[in-house]
Motif scaffolding. Structure first.
Motif, short mmCIF file in Angstrom:
data_model
loop_
_atom_site.label_atom_id
_atom_site.label_comp_id
_atom_site.label_asym_id
_atom_site.label_seq_id
_atom_site.Cartn_x
_atom_site.Cartn_y
_atom_site.Cartn_z
N SER A 58 0.84 -1.19 0.00
CA SER A 58 0.00 0.00 0.00
C SER A 58 0.88 1.25 0.00
O SER A 58 2.01 1.24 0.51
CB SER A 58 -0.92 0.02 1.22
OG SER A 58 -0.20 0.31 2.40
N VAL A 59 0.34 2.31 -0.56
CA VAL A 59 1.05 3.59 -0.56
C VAL A 59 1.22 4.10 0.86
O VAL A 59 2.23 4.71 1.21
CB VAL A 59 0.31 4.62 -1.44
CG1 VAL A 59 0.93 6.00 -1.32
CG2 VAL A 59 0.32 4.17 -2.90
N ALA A 60 0.24 3.81 1.73
CA ALA A 60 0.34 4.23 3.13
C ALA A 60 1.54 3.57 3.80
O ALA A 60 2.29 4.23 4.55
CB ALA A 60 -0.94 3.88 3.87
N ALA A 61 1.76 2.28 3.55
CA ALA A 61 2.89 1.58 4.15
C ALA A 61 4.22 2.13 3.63
O ALA A 61 5.18 2.30 4.40
CB ALA A 61 2.78 0.09 3.87
N ILE A 62 4.27 2.41 2.34
CA ILE A 62 5.50 2.97 1.76
C ILE A 62 5.77 4.35 2.34
O ILE A 62 6.92 4.70 2.65
CB ILE A 62 5.37 3.03 0.23
CG1 ILE A 62 5.27 1.61 -0.35
CG2 ILE A 62 6.54 3.77 -0.39
CD1 ILE A 62 4.95 1.56 -1.82
N ALA A 63 4.71 5.16 2.51
CA ALA A 63 4.88 6.50 3.08
C ALA A 63 5.41 6.44 4.50
O ALA A 63 6.31 7.21 4.88
CB ALA A 63 3.54 7.24 3.04
N THR A 64 4.88 5.52 5.30
CA THR A 64 5.36 5.37 6.67
C THR A 64 6.83 4.97 6.69
O THR A 64 7.63 5.49 7.48
CB THR A 64 4.51 4.31 7.40
OG1 THR A 64 3.15 4.74 7.44
CG2 THR A 64 5.02 4.09 8.82
N GLU A 65 7.19 4.06 5.82
CA GLU A 65 8.58 3.60 5.73
C GLU A 65 9.53 4.73 5.35
O GLU A 65 10.65 4.81 5.85
CB GLU A 65 8.65 2.47 4.71
CG GLU A 65 10.00 1.85 4.52
CD GLU A 65 9.96 0.76 3.46
OE1 GLU A 65 10.31 1.06 2.30
OE2 GLU A 65 9.56 -0.37 3.78
N ARG A 66 9.07 5.63 4.49
CA ARG A 66 9.94 6.71 4.00
C ARG A 66 9.82 7.99 4.83
O ARG A 66 10.59 8.93 4.63
CB ARG A 66 9.59 7.02 2.54
CG ARG A 66 9.81 5.85 1.60
CD ARG A 66 9.61 6.24 0.15
NE ARG A 66 9.80 5.10 -0.74
CZ ARG A 66 9.98 5.19 -2.06
NH1 ARG A 66 9.98 6.39 -2.64
NH2 ARG A 66 10.15 4.11 -2.80
N GLY A 67 8.84 8.04 5.71
CA GLY A 67 8.66 9.23 6.54
C GLY A 67 8.11 10.42 5.78
O GLY A 67 8.46 11.57 6.08
N VAL A 68 7.24 10.15 4.80
CA VAL A 68 6.62 11.23 4.02
C VAL A 68 5.12 11.00 3.99
O VAL A 68 4.61 9.99 4.49
CB VAL A 68 7.17 11.26 2.57
CG1 VAL A 68 8.67 11.55 2.57
CG2 VAL A 68 6.89 9.93 1.85
N THR A 69 4.38 11.96 3.42
CA THR A 69 2.94 11.77 3.28
C THR A 69 2.67 10.78 2.16
O THR A 69 3.51 10.57 1.27
CB THR A 69 2.24 13.10 2.96
OG1 THR A 69 2.63 13.52 1.64
CG2 THR A 69 2.58 14.17 3.98
#
Length: 240
Positions: A58-69
């Motif tokens: 999910s894009v949400a999981a990738i965002a959390t991993e990268r520290g971005v929205t």
């Protein structure tokens, strides 16, 4: 605007990029979305589809991993693929346990679709190959014989075409030949081959050896033979 130009603008214009992110982060106040029309992103179920087999991240999981929205993560992932990557946001049947329960219901007709009503957004022509690869070969939820019946006899009789759906003397010889060990949908692609040059999604299948319509081979290993034996079929509920 060509994809290359769009990519360059996203990479080199921080004001444009910030504006797009701000727009994506605004609360949605538009009309209720019910069908296949564009909808506000639900980032936890907004996936990067870079391959056919699940799971997709999910894009949400990738965002959390990268520290971005999530909006920033989506732009980053898109740029990493030169804007040639699919994102998918299911609007029905994402819970696979619920989907399987529906598929097993005796009143369900599982594998028919319009396969083209929303040609730039939805690719339904992989329903049959997904059934055979995922639910039969990988999950074992159906036998091969059950799945073939669902694709052929059940669908044909549901629509009132009683001369199709079985291999029997006197029936129309509509036959598909496939390899059950390799059958699966391939990744879709975007093509611009509509009369106006507009785009649509196109998707082939792996392991599909031949399609025979009324006794004539029309497709052989995904290539059209030039034969056109088919005709428009109208069911018993058709009204002139």
């Amino acid at each position: 605007m060509p994809l290359e130009t769009q990519g360059e603008k996203l990479k080199n214009d921080p004001i444009l990029r910030r504006r797009l992110i701000d727009i994506a982060n605004r609360p949605y106040d538009g009309p209720e979305v019910l069908g296949a029309e564009p909808r506000p992103p639900e980032w936890n179920t907004f996936y990067v589809m870079d391959r056919i087999p699940r799971p997709h991240r999910s894009v949400a999981a990738i965002a959390t991993e990268r520290g971005v929205t999530p909006a920033e993560a989506m732009i980053e992932v898109a740029l990493e693929h030169d804007l040639k990557v699919f994102f998918r946001q299911p609007f029905a049947n994402e819970n696979q346990d619920d989907a399987l329960e529906l598929m097993k219901h005796p009143c369900s007709n599982v594998t028919f679709s319009d396969s083209g009503a929303h040609v730039s957004q939805i690719m339904d022509s992989s329903l049959q190959t997904h059934l055979l690869s995922h639910w039969v070969r990988e999950e074992g939820a159906f036998t091969l014989e059950e799945a073939v019946r669902m694709i052929t006899y059940d669908t044909a009789t549901s629509w009132g075409f009683h001369d199709r759906g079985l291999l029997r003397e006197g029936m129309i010889a509509d036959i598909t030949i496939f390899d059950p060990d390799s059958i699966e949908p391939r990744m879709p692609e975007v093509v611009n081959d509509l009369p106006s040059g507009a785009k649509r999604l196109k998707q082939y299948a792996q392991g599909m050896l031949a399609t025979i319509v009324a006794g004539e081979v029309v497709l052989k290993e995904n290539q059209h033979t030039g034969a056109l034996p088919g005709q428009l079929l109208r069911g018993p509920l058709f009204f002139r």
